[in-house]
Design an enzyme around this catalytic site. Structure first.
Site: not given
Ligand code: ACM
Length: 265
Positions: A38, A109, A142, A170
């Site tokens: 990304e 996105k 993502c 994360m």
């Protein structure tokens, strides 16, 4: 078919340098389809929408699209990559598929993560399937991973391989993508970046571990968390067309959608 990810450490704002760096990695590993992270050419932590705007590019005529398209065409390959898209109707966290022959196919996105919500406009394109040679590819970006309906919808639309550019901070996505592969019987390829960006009071540490998972949920490779690297997997995309788990269970036919939709919202 050979599918590859490129895991790099982009230098913030250095579009030309980052694109050339990604190309050098791709050149070192012949493949049919490459997935880049990304926002791989700009970096991730923008200090303002104005800064983001100054680095955003149009989907077709931007330096990144044109340069990657030329590489794709010269190498008979397809590339999925993330970029900030400057469009007449907004500023999007997008990814595109380019082959250098056809117009780029763009996905914006749908699920923006954290401060992306203060910078980007939410995606307004529908999920798409890209037909590239014998493969059908799906694209998601993502944080879309935490919404299992994205991968499910792509798989129902016919995707055999889900191409997934990410900038992960994360630790959960890799496990989730294994599950996305198991529950949809599709290949997934997640391309993450590494490194740290500390700008405008926000520090992001990107976790690497880019991953390729086969359509039965076997992790074919998971990269390091701190090194730039490229990996190529040789896969049979048609394996993803078999939705049987055994002779009595088929994950599409066994769905009980009549009891699950739409009354349970
Ligand atoms: C993310 O969506 N970049 C975490």
């Amino acid at each position: 078919m050979k599918i590859a990810f490129v895991q790099i450490y982009p230098e913030f704002g250095q579009i030309e340098k980052n694109v050339n760096r990604a190309i050098a990695f791709m050149q070192s590993m012949p493949a049919d389809i490459y997935v880049l992270p990304e926002l791989f050419a700009t970096g991730y932590v923008f200090e303002s929408r104005a800064e983001l705007m100054s680095l955003a590019e149009p989907a077709e005529s931007g330096f990144t699209a044109v340069t990657l398209g030329q590489f794709a065409r010269a190498n008979n390959a397809g590339i999925v990559y993330g970029f900030p898209e400057k469009a007449p109707d907004g500023l999007f966290n997008s990814c595109a598929f380019v082959d250098g022959i056809n117009r780029p196919v763009v996905y914006r996105k749908l699920h923006l993560f954290y401060k992306e919500k203060q910078l980007f406009d939410p995606g307004n394109t529908r999920l798409k399937i890209v037909h590239f040679r014998e493969a059908r590819l799906g694209m998601m970006i993502c944080f879309d991973w935490i919404f299992p309906e994205v991968a499910r919808r792509l798989a129902l639309m016919g995707a055999q391989v889900i191409c997934h550019p990410v900038n992960l901070v994360m630790p959960y996505c890799q496990n989730a993508m294994t599950t996305r592969s198991i529950e949809n019987r599709v290949f997934t390829i997640t391309a993450n970046r590494i490194g740290v960006e500390n700008r405008g009071g926000l520090e992001c540490r990107f976790t690497g571990q880019s991953q390729v998972t086969d359509c039965k949920g076997n992790v074919l490779y998971c990269a390091s968390s701190d090194k730039e690297e490229t990996f190529v997997a040789d896969i049979n995309v048609v394996d993803a067309d078999d939705k049987n788990i055994n002779e009595l269970n088929n994950i599409w036919e066994d769905r009980r959608i009549d009891f699950l939709e739409p009354g349970d919202r």
